[in-house]
Structure formats: structure tokens, C-alpha cells
Design a protein around this motif. Structure first.
Motif, PDB file in Angstrom:
ATOM      1  N   GLY A   5       0.771  -1.230   0.000  1.00 32.75           N
ATOM      2  CA  GLY A   5       0.000   0.000   0.000  1.00 32.75           C
ATOM      3  C   GLY A   5       0.802   1.280   0.000  1.00 32.75           C
ATOM      4  N   ARG A   6       2.122   1.195  -0.074  1.00 32.05           N
ATOM      5  CA  ARG A   6       2.959   2.389  -0.060  1.00 32.05           C
ATOM      6  C   ARG A   6       3.547   2.637  -1.447  1.00 32.05           C
ATOM      7  N   VAL A   7       3.518   3.869  -1.879  1.00 28.79           N
ATOM      8  CA  VAL A   7       4.111   4.224  -3.166  1.00 28.79           C
ATOM      9  C   VAL A   7       5.624   4.330  -2.979  1.00 28.79           C
ATOM     10  N   PRO A   8       6.415   3.657  -3.819  1.00 26.54           N
ATOM     11  CA  PRO A   8       7.875   3.760  -3.693  1.00 26.54           C
ATOM     12  C   PRO A   8       8.319   5.218  -3.768  1.00 26.54           C
ATOM     13  N   LYS A   9       9.329   5.558  -2.986  1.00 27.95           N
ATOM     14  CA  LYS A   9       9.782   6.948  -2.903  1.00 27.95           C
ATOM     15  C   LYS A   9      10.256   7.463  -4.259  1.00 27.95           C
ATOM     16  N   TYR A  10      10.950   6.600  -5.015  1.00 28.99           N
ATOM     17  CA  TYR A  10      11.456   7.067  -6.306  1.00 28.99           C
ATOM     18  C   TYR A  10      10.315   7.419  -7.252  1.00 28.99           C
ATOM     19  N   TYR A  11       9.174   6.697  -7.103  1.00 32.46           N
ATOM     20  CA  TYR A  11       8.048   6.945  -7.995  1.00 32.46           C
ATOM     21  C   TYR A  11       7.414   8.297  -7.704  1.00 32.46           C
ATOM     22  N   ALA A  37      17.917  16.484  -5.386  1.00 32.99           N
ATOM     23  CA  ALA A  37      17.805  15.584  -4.233  1.00 32.99           C
ATOM     24  C   ALA A  37      17.457  16.379  -2.984  1.00 32.99           C
ATOM     25  N   ALA A  38      18.063  17.554  -2.825  1.00 31.49           N
ATOM     26  CA  ALA A  38      17.774  18.399  -1.660  1.00 31.49           C
ATOM     27  C   ALA A  38      16.353  18.950  -1.733  1.00 31.49           C
ATOM     28  N   THR A  39      15.927  19.332  -2.930  1.00 34.59           N
ATOM     29  CA  THR A  39      14.580  19.882  -3.107  1.00 34.59           C
ATOM     30  C   THR A  39      13.506  18.857  -2.751  1.00 34.59           C
ATOM     31  N   ALA A  43      17.557  10.678  -1.199  1.00 40.73           N
ATOM     32  CA  ALA A  43      18.949  10.355  -1.502  1.00 40.73           C
ATOM     33  C   ALA A  43      19.177  10.475  -3.002  1.00 40.73           C
ATOM     34  N   ARG A  44      20.413  10.741  -3.397  1.00 47.22           N
ATOM     35  CA  ARG A  44      20.723  10.880  -4.817  1.00 47.22           C
ATOM     36  C   ARG A  44      20.493   9.576  -5.565  1.00 47.22           C
ATOM     37  N   THR A  46      18.021   7.523  -5.029  1.00 46.70           N
ATOM     38  CA  THR A  46      16.586   7.501  -5.305  1.00 46.70           C
ATOM     39  C   THR A  46      16.263   8.412  -6.486  1.00 46.70           C
ATOM     40  N   LEU A  47      16.879   9.579  -6.499  1.00 46.35           N
ATOM     41  CA  LEU A  47      16.665  10.518  -7.591  1.00 46.35           C
ATOM     42  C   LEU A  47      17.138   9.919  -8.912  1.00 46.35           C
ATOM     43  N   ARG A  48      18.299   9.269  -8.893  1.00 39.84           N
ATOM     44  CA  ARG A  48      18.844   8.679 -10.125  1.00 39.84           C
ATOM     45  C   ARG A  48      17.922   7.603 -10.682  1.00 39.84           C
ATOM     46  N   GLN A  49      17.274   6.827  -9.810  1.00 43.72           N
ATOM     47  CA  GLN A  49      16.351   5.794 -10.283  1.00 43.72           C
ATOM     48  C   GLN A  49      15.184   6.431 -11.030  1.00 43.72           C
ATOM     49  N   ALA A  50      14.665   7.525 -10.474  1.00 43.74           N
ATOM     50  CA  ALA A  50      13.552   8.225 -11.126  1.00 43.74           C
ATOM     51  C   ALA A  50      13.993   8.802 -12.472  1.00 43.74           C
ATOM     52  N   ILE A  51      15.172   9.418 -12.504  1.00 43.39           N
ATOM     53  CA  ILE A  51      15.686   9.993 -13.744  1.00 43.39           C
ATOM     54  C   ILE A  51      15.939   8.907 -14.783  1.00 43.39           C
ATOM     55  N   SER A  52      16.483   7.763 -14.343  1.00 37.86           N
ATOM     56  CA  SER A  52      16.767   6.664 -15.276  1.00 37.86           C
ATOM     57  C   SER A  52      15.499   6.184 -15.967  1.00 37.86           C
ATOM     58  N   GLU A  53      14.396   6.074 -15.225  1.00 38.20           N
ATOM     59  CA  GLU A  53      13.137   5.635 -15.843  1.00 38.20           C
ATOM     60  C   GLU A  53      12.639   6.661 -16.860  1.00 38.20           C
ATOM     61  N   LEU A  54      12.803   7.936 -16.543  1.00 41.57           N
ATOM     62  CA  LEU A  54      12.358   8.975 -17.478  1.00 41.57           C
ATOM     63  C   LEU A  54      13.218   9.014 -18.734  1.00 41.57           C
ATOM     64  N   ILE A  55      14.487   8.633 -18.593  1.00 39.97           N
ATOM     65  CA  ILE A  55      15.350   8.526 -19.782  1.00 39.97           C
ATOM     66  C   ILE A  55      14.899   7.361 -20.648  1.00 39.97           C
ATOM     67  N   ILE A  56      14.608   6.218 -20.015  1.00 38.54           N
ATOM     68  CA  ILE A  56      14.124   5.054 -20.752  1.00 38.54           C
ATOM     69  C   ILE A  56      12.824   5.372 -21.490  1.00 38.54           C
ATOM     70  N   GLU A  57      11.955   6.152 -20.844  1.00 39.09           N
ATOM     71  CA  GLU A  57      10.674   6.508 -21.456  1.00 39.09           C
ATOM     72  C   GLU A  57      10.814   7.583 -22.529  1.00 39.09           C
ATOM     73  N   GLY A  58      12.004   8.168 -22.644  1.00 38.21           N
ATOM     74  CA  GLY A  58      12.224   9.178 -23.678  1.00 38.21           C
ATOM     75  C   GLY A  58      11.836  10.581 -23.268  1.00 38.21           C
ATOM     76  N   ARG A  59      11.568  10.817 -21.984  1.00 32.70           N
ATOM     77  CA  ARG A  59      11.206  12.162 -21.516  1.00 32.70           C
ATOM     78  C   ARG A  59      12.445  13.014 -21.244  1.00 32.70           C
TER      79      ARG A  59
END
Length: 238
Positions: A5-11, A37-39, A43-44, A46-59
Motif C-alpha cells: 500500500g505504499r508508493v515507492p519513494k522514487y516513484y 535531491a535536496a529539493t 537520496a541521490r 533515489t533521484l537517479r532511479q527516477a531519472i533513469s526511468e524517465l530517460i528510458i521513457e524518452g522524456r
């Protein structure tokens, strides 16, 4: 939602980045990782995981040594028997091709079956990088019977449309095709030709085209960058 029931932090961070991307606009440089990451208070890693998915998606698009930028929307090409050149021009983009290989080889059993020719018969192999506005989008490898189209190597403009050449110079009319689409990873050679990341998924399209008499014209294996292009088709009931 996950079972717990918890949304992953990176998501959550990814959703926030999507909003930031919309605000920044195409071509804008994403703020530095440490600032983001500060905003978002993460952790960096976690931020990198989110960015990596957006790169894969072409955003997003990452450029080593320069940073991460907001990507332009993907090109959406119709799944139809039309020229790549015509399709891109209709979308307002400049098509192009870079010749990689033009040779005659012997057909193995599988290729011979697809082209309805004898095993070992000569075929024309044409391999080209497909461009849109100068950027590599796909790597297309086409095989045609040399016995059926012996003059093709002489009349084909290496950077021009094969579809138009076949119809206008050789009088071959495309009538139908069977096409299969799946996701794959590119080989190191393919990734190099496409200037892509070997770790990012590619769209593999394999097609056998037939003329009006039901005779095979070509077998095509085309590898497309999944971060830069998508495909659509119209479906009808029945």
C-alpha cells in the motif's frame, strides 16, 4: 499500487520530475542532482532511479559531461505500407539515411523461406541508418531476391527511399505485409550505429512484404530507438 500500500519513494520523485519537465520545456537543462535531491528530500540514488526511468521513457536525455536535458516528444510513425520518407515529411521532419552495407549474399534456409526462393540463392542485403532531422532513429536491414531485382543496386539511390525506388523505377507495387514488433536490447555494434545506450530497450520490427501477386518483395529487420520513436495503427472491428 504495491501490496503493502505504499508508493515507492522514487516513484513519487518521478511524478514530481514529470511536472518539472513540463515547466522547463523541451531542450532545458535539468538542475544538478544534488540540488534536486535536496529539493525533494531524497537520496541521490533515489533521484537517479527516477531519472533513469524517465530517460528510458524518452522524456529526458542524458549527455555525458553536459547534463540531463528535457527531450522532445517521440516521433509517432504509422504502422502502414508507406515510405519512411513520406511518413516523416508528413510529420514535419526531415528524413535521411546513411548507407552501412550494400552487398550480395547467399540466402540461408530461413531467409529463403521468407522470400520464396531456393536456399543458397543470391539476395541483395541493404543496411542503412534511418535519420530524422539528422538524428539516428533506426537501423534497417532489408533483403531482396537478386534474381527478381537484379538492377536494384544500380538504380537505387543509397540515401533515398527504397519504397519509392521499387515502385517508380522497377514497377513493383507493395500490396500487403506481415509485421511483428517486440522489444530487444541492441548489440554493441547496433547501439554504436544508433548512437544509443546498449542498456536501453529498442523496438524490433520484422516484416515480410508482398506484391499484388502475393510474391515476397523483401524481408526487413528494423531496430528503432524506443526512447525516440513510437508506432500507431488503426484497428477496426471484424
Amino acid at each position: 499500487m504495491p501490496e503493502h500500500g505504499r508508493v515507492p519513494k522514487y516513484y513519487t520523485v518521478k511524478a514530481q520530475l514529470v511536472g518539472l519537465i513540463a515547466e522547463l520545456g523541451v531542450g532545458a537543462l535539468l538542475p544538478a542532482e544534488r540540488d534536486l535531491a535536496a529539493t525533494y528530500g531524497v537520496a541521490r540514488s533515489t533521484l537517479r532511479q527516477a531519472i533513469s526511468e524517465l530517460i528510458i521513457e524518452g522524456r529526458l536525455r542524458a549527455h555525458r559531461g553536459r547534463g540531463t536535458f528535457v527531450a522532445a516528444p517521440k516521433l509517432i510513425q504509422p504502422l502502414a505500407l508507406v515510405s519512411y520518407t513520406e511518413a516523416l515529411r508528413e510529420m514535419g521532419h526531415q528524413p535521411g539515411r546513411v548507407l552501412v552495407t550494400l552487398e550480395r549474399v547467399s540466402a540461408d534456409a530461413e531467409l529463403a523461406g521468407h522470400l520464396a526462393i531456393a536456399e543458397g540463392a543470391e539476395v541483395i542485403h541493404l543496411e542503412r541508418v534511418l535519420l530524422a532531422d539528422g538524428e539516428p532513429l533506426g537501423l534497417e536491414s532489408t533483403y531482396l531476391s537478386y534474381q527478381r531485382y537484379p538492377t536494384l543496386p544500380e538504380v537505387l539511390e543509397p540515401t533515398g527511399s527504397l519504397y519509392q525506388c521499387m515502385e517508380q523505377r522497377l514497377g513493383v507495387v507493395y500490396a500487403e505485409a506481415t509485421e511483428r514488433v517486440e522489444t530487444v536490447l541492441a548489440s554493441p555494434r547496433e547501439a554504436l550505429l544508433l548512437r544509443g545506450n546498449p542498456a536501453l530497450p529498442m523496438l524490433l520490427m520484422q516484416r515480410v512484404s508482398l506484391d499484388q501477386q502475393g510474391i515476397p518483395i523483401e524481408r526487413v529487420r528494423a531496430l528503432y530507438r524506443g526512447d525516440r520513436i513510437g508506432f500507431e495503427t488503426r484497428l477496426r472491428a471484424g
